[in-house]
Design a protein around this motif. Structure first.
Motif, short mmCIF file in Angstrom:
data_model
loop_
_atom_site.label_atom_id
_atom_site.label_comp_id
_atom_site.label_asym_id
_atom_site.label_seq_id
_atom_site.Cartn_x
_atom_site.Cartn_y
_atom_site.Cartn_z
N VAL A 3 0.91 -1.10 -0.05
CA VAL A 3 0.08 -0.42 -0.14
C VAL A 3 1.13 1.41 0.29
O VAL A 3 0.63 2.35 -0.17
N PHE A 4 2.15 0.96 0.27
CA PHE A 4 3.00 2.58 0.39
C PHE A 4 4.45 2.49 -0.67
O PHE A 4 4.93 3.27 -0.62
N ALA A 5 4.22 1.80 -1.60
CA ALA A 5 5.00 1.50 -2.33
C ALA A 5 4.94 2.42 -3.34
O ALA A 5 6.10 3.18 -3.32
N GLU A 6 3.91 2.83 -3.74
CA GLU A 6 4.20 4.64 -4.67
C GLU A 6 4.26 5.86 -3.74
O GLU A 6 4.99 6.96 -4.31
N TYR A 7 3.79 5.62 -2.69
CA TYR A 7 4.94 7.01 -1.90
C TYR A 7 6.19 6.66 -1.11
O TYR A 7 6.99 8.04 -1.66
N LEU A 8 6.17 5.53 -1.65
CA LEU A 8 8.11 5.57 -0.80
C LEU A 8 8.09 5.39 -2.22
O LEU A 8 9.55 5.84 -2.38
N ALA A 9 8.18 4.77 -3.37
CA ALA A 9 8.92 5.38 -4.73
C ALA A 9 9.57 6.91 -5.05
O ALA A 9 9.91 7.08 -5.62
N ARG A 10 8.52 8.21 -4.55
CA ARG A 10 8.25 9.01 -4.98
C ARG A 10 9.66 9.75 -4.09
O ARG A 10 9.33 11.17 -4.09
#
Length: 123
Positions: A3-10
């Protein structure tokens, strides 16, 4: 952590990204019953639909948001850990270690204190 993958990728700064991954992963492992989610572009955890804790990134610190009741309850321990705070946020400097015991206490406090809470935020 999906669930946090996109947030962390940024997150461009590798130190900030690593710290955030460490803290979020620790919460998922330590509190498997909490629901991870992104809201207001920030990672947070909920329990039975009520906010438990959230995080954000600034230039000098990771901000931890346990709501005002959590700040008030743990002010002495927050200061003893070497962190400062506002009414709603604890600031953990990037150059300081995370006090996981304090973080655990804040999360457990919110879970217990909000056990009968039927709203997202405390009233």
């Amino acid at each position: 952590m999906e669930v946090f993958a996109e947030y962390l990728a940024r997150i461009d700064n590798p130190q900030y990204k690593s710290r955030m991954e460490e803290v979020l992963g620790w919460i998922i492992k330590t509190f498997p019953n909490l629901i991870p989610r992104i809201a207001w572009n920030q990672p947070m955890f909920t329990d039975h639909g009520t906010f438990i804790i959230g995080f954000s990134i600034s230039k000098y610190h990771m901000a931890v948001a346990p709501e005002r009741a959590g700040i008030n309850h743990f002010t002495g321990e927050i200061l003893q850990a070497g962190y400062n705070h506002s009414k709603e946020l604890v600031r953990i400097p990037w150059v300081s270690p995370v006090d996981f015991l304090l973080l655990e206490k804040m999360i457990r406090f919110n879970i217990l204190d909000k056990a009968e809470c039927s709203t997202f935020w405390r009233k």
